[in-house]
Each structure stands twice: as structure tokens, then as C-alpha cells.
Motif scaffolding. Structure first.
Motif, short mmCIF file in Angstrom:
data_model
loop_
_atom_site.label_atom_id
_atom_site.label_comp_id
_atom_site.label_asym_id
_atom_site.label_seq_id
_atom_site.Cartn_x
_atom_site.Cartn_y
_atom_site.Cartn_z
N ARG A 92 0.84 -1.21 0.00
CA ARG A 92 0.00 0.00 0.00
C ARG A 92 0.87 1.26 0.00
O ARG A 92 0.56 2.23 -0.69
N THR A 131 0.75 4.17 -2.71
CA THR A 131 0.48 5.56 -2.30
C THR A 131 1.48 6.50 -2.95
O THR A 131 1.12 7.58 -3.45
N MET A 145 0.55 6.84 -6.59
CA MET A 145 -0.61 7.72 -6.78
C MET A 145 -0.18 9.18 -6.71
O MET A 145 -0.65 10.03 -7.49
N TYR A 201 -7.75 10.32 -5.95
CA TYR A 201 -8.05 8.89 -5.86
C TYR A 201 -8.60 8.60 -4.47
O TYR A 201 -8.44 9.38 -3.54
N ILE A 253 -9.44 5.12 -1.60
CA ILE A 253 -9.14 3.73 -1.26
C ILE A 253 -10.26 3.17 -0.39
O ILE A 253 -10.72 3.83 0.54
N TYR A 283 -7.16 -3.89 -0.93
CA TYR A 283 -7.69 -2.54 -1.07
C TYR A 283 -8.18 -2.34 -2.49
O TYR A 283 -7.58 -2.83 -3.46
N TYR A 321 -8.88 0.62 -5.27
CA TYR A 321 -8.54 2.01 -5.60
C TYR A 321 -9.49 2.53 -6.68
O TYR A 321 -9.82 1.81 -7.62
#
Length: 405
Positions: free
Chosen positions: A319, A323, A326, A338, A340, A354, A356
Motif C-alpha cells: 500500500r 500511495t 498515486m 483517488y 481507497i 484494497y 482504488y
């Protein structure tokens, strides 16, 4: 648009001259002329945050497969080779209504390097370095540095360039490499093998039977150098593309993207995600979103395998990586925001994945619209897209066709 190369048999390395009957450049060959046609995909200065953008092509499902090694062994002396050298990954991609499902195997190359005055043989898996060089190579091909070579054994498409030209493409996106590293990456691409088998299911037409494919090939079919000792960047190179890529060029199974936007990103995952967005998010528009599951996308990228035990700490690390990616895509202007959503296990209630959701930026929507127009124009010219009652296609007509679709 960059000037296309016009090459003859006499321009080729000695290792090739006796094997071929003739050469056609993108000036003379219809398939290559379409592949190198980029005159209409430059975004106007007022619509582009970074001015006119460099254009290249990406191959439909081929570039979405996990063909490169993201972790583990990258280069090892032969005597340190592990028991298992072949990497196996799943294929699962849906492109233009076709579902590709199967597996791919990656076999490393054996390359020779000088160490302490001696030649040492190494196993080299195609990794981020090779991916950068392959992208730059296809960028050169898209600019016109590609020819059709009529070998006695058959026809191949090849990229014709100098080491300096390839180095300059890498430097332009902040990926500078010394010539020996570029040459080793090319040799690794030529020596590394791809074995794949997959089914192709037309999800839009259930009356069409599934197709099955199985092939073995190298990333590059063959590689040739010529020049004088100490010439460095002036060394001439011919890199023959493999049969799979050759067929995709002939069948118009490629799409345009902006090379600089994708390749300027520093992180491998960010570059891969950007290319994926260009490739799959062809309906990007204000209000439309793109969804993916973290574990699924990381498996496609090659960070994990379907058989891996994903611990809580591993999930957190993945994750964190996403991140950062992103944030890269937001800074690059590809997405505006975005979100989550946690995915919890039915039995434990613990977070196991997760989801997205990404929102495109206005800039990215404009880029996609421009690229879609270019893609449809090429399909019309190549006969892949049929236009009713049209004997002459002018720019206004093409604009109408694009808007109607």
C-alpha cells in the motif's frame, strides 16, 4: 514528425548483408508507415502543460504482461545461479473486449562482462533497466528508425540506430546510462526468452470460439553491431524485433502514448502504471473513474505472485508503494484524485486487500482524446475500421467519426 530513415543493404553490418535480399524503410512500407505516423498526435501548446510531447507506441496485451523481473535476482555469476532460474507468471488481461488468460515464463540471458581483466559469464534477468531500454528502442522505431528486412529465411522488422541515439532517448527522460550498460541491456533483451501460452476469449461475441496460443521466443530476435574500435556512441546497431511484435505491427495491435509523460517518472511502478493508464483507460473523461485491486495490480506488475503469503506487514508495504505511485500520477497530471476502500475477509473481518478508484485530470482526458483520434485514423487508413459510404477521408470526416464513436 521525425524524419524516417532510408537505408540500403550497404548500410547494414557485415553480419547481415549476405543473409538478405532487400530492405524497406517506413517511407516505402505501408505497415511501418502507419506505425511511425505521429504527425497528428502532438498536443497544442495551449493545451499541454509541458509543450509538445514525445510520441511512441505500446503493444496491446504484450506490454501489459509481467515480462520484467521486479525483485529477486537481476544479475548473477553462473556459478551462483539458483536451482530454479525460469520465472513463471500468470496472464490475465482484458483488452478491447478480448480476455487473455494463461501464463508466461521468463528465462534469463547469459551475458559476458569483464571483471578483473577476465571475461565472466553472468545470468541476467530482464529487469527495470531492460524495460527502460526496450521502451526507448520502441520510441526510436515509432519515430521512423524501423525497417523491414527481407532475409533469405523470412521477413523481420528491425530498429536501426546508433548507440548515441538510444542513449539520447534515455537521457531525455532522465534515464542516462553509460554505453556498456546500454549494450548489456540490449544483449540481455536478445538473450532472454519468453515462453507463453494463453487463451483469447471474445467477451463481446460468445459465438466465437476461444483461441489458444503457445510460443517461445526472445525479447529481441537478433542483435547486430558495426563500427570502429573506440567509436563509442557512433556504433551502428540493428535490433530485430521478435515475431510476436512483428505481427502486432502488421495487425495494428498497438496504441499511441506520450513517451515522456510515462518514462520521466522515477519509480518503476509509477512508469508502469502510467503506461497502463494510457493503454487501458481509453474512455477517460470527466466523471469517469478507473478501479483496480491492489493485490491484483501488484501481481500483474510482478511485485508478488499468486502463491505468495501476503502478511499484514507485506500488505502495508504494498500500500505504501502504491500511495507513492498515486502521488507521482497526481504530480504528473494524469489523475486529479483517488480514493481507497478496504476489502475485508468474510471470516476474520481483517483487511485483506484494497480497492482504488482513480479520477482522471482534465489534461489526461485531453491527451486520451487526441490519442484516440490518432488511433482511429490509423485504423481507417489501415483498413481495420470500416467507414460506410466513404471514398475519401479528410480531416473533418475523421473528426466526425471519432466523435460518433
Amino acid at each position: 514528425m521525425s524524419r524516417k530513415v532510408n537505408i540500403s543493404v550497404d548500410n547494414l553490418p557485415d553480419t547481415l548483408r549476405g543473409q538478405i535480399h532487400g530492405v524497406e524503410s517506413a517511407i516505402d512500407n505501408e505497415s511501418l508507415a502507419l506505425f511511425t505516423d505521429n504527425k497528428d498526435v502532438r498536443i497544442s501548446i495551449e493545451n499541454a502543460a509541458h509543450g509538445l510531447r514525445a510520441y511512441s507506441n505500446t503493444f496491446n496485451h504484450y506490454d501489459l504482461w509481467g515480462r520484467f523481473v521486479r525483485s529477486g535476482h537481476k544479475k548473477l555469476p553462473l556459478e551462483e545461479a539458483p536451482k530454479k532460474t525460469i520465472i513463471t507468471r500468470k496472464i490475465s488481461e482484458k483488452v478491447d473486449g478480448i480476455l487473455y488468460d494463461g501464463e508466461i515464463k521468463i528465462t534469463p540471458a547469459v551475458v559476458s562482462s569483464r571483471k578483473d581483466g577476465e571475461d565472466v559469464e553472468y545470468l541476467v534477468w530482464p529487469s527495470d533497466r531492460e524495460e527502460k531500454v526496450e521502451r526507448a528502442l520502441i520510441r526510436l522505431a515509432s519515430k521512423g528508425k524501423i525497417v523491414k528486412i527481407n532475409f533469405k529465411s523470412g521477413i523481420q522488422y528491425a530498429v536501426v540506430f546508433s548507440m548515441n541515439e538510444l542513449a539520447q532517448e534515455l537521457k531525455a527522460v532522465g534515464q542516462s546510462m553509460p554505453y556498456p550498460q546500454i549494450k548489456e541491456a540490449l544483449e540481455a533483451l536478445q538473450g532472454s526468452k519468453l515462453s507463453f501460452k494463453y487463451s483469447a476469449t471474445d467477451t463481446k461475441n460468445t459465438d466465437i470460439d476461444d483461441s489458444f496460443y503457445e510460443s517461445n521466443m526472445n525479447f529481441l530476435s537478433s542483435l547486430h553491431f558495426s563500427g570502429k574500435k573506440g567509436q563509442g556512441g557512433n556504433v551502428k546497431c540493428v535490433a530485430c524485433l521478435n515475431a510476436f511484435v512483428h505481427n502486432m505491427i502488421d495487425n495494428l495491435e498497438y496504441k499511441g502514448y506520450y513517451f515522456n509523460s510515462a518514462q520521466e517518472l522515477k519509480r518503476g511502478l509509477s512508469r508502469w502504471m502510467m503506461l497502463r493508464l494510457y493503454h487501458l483507460w481509453r474512455y477517460a473523461a470527466p466523471g469517469k473513474t478507473y478501479h483496480f485491486r491492489l493485490l491484483s495490480i501488484m501481481e500483474k506488475y510482478g511485485s508478488i505472485y499468486s502463491t505468495d503469503d501476503i502478511t499484514e506487514n507485506k500488505l502495508k508495504a504494498l500500500r505504501r508503494d502504491m500511495t507513492t505511485t498515486m502521488k507521482d500520477l497526481i504530480e504528473k497530471g494524469a489523475i486529479s484524485e483517488y480514493s481507497i476502500t478496504n476489502v475485508k475477509g468474510d471470516k476474520t473481518g481483517n483487511i485483506i486487500d484494497y480497492t482504488y478508484e482513480m479520477h482522471p485530470s482534465d489534461q489526461f482526458c485531453d491527451e486520451i482524446l487526441t490519442l484516440n483520434k490518432q488511433n482511429k485514423r490509423i485504423e481507417i487508413q489501415g483498413g481495420k475500421r470500416i467507414v460506410e459510404n466513404a471514398v475519401l477521408i479528410d480531416e473533418d470526416k475523421i473528426e466526425e467519426i471519432v466523435e460518433d464513436n
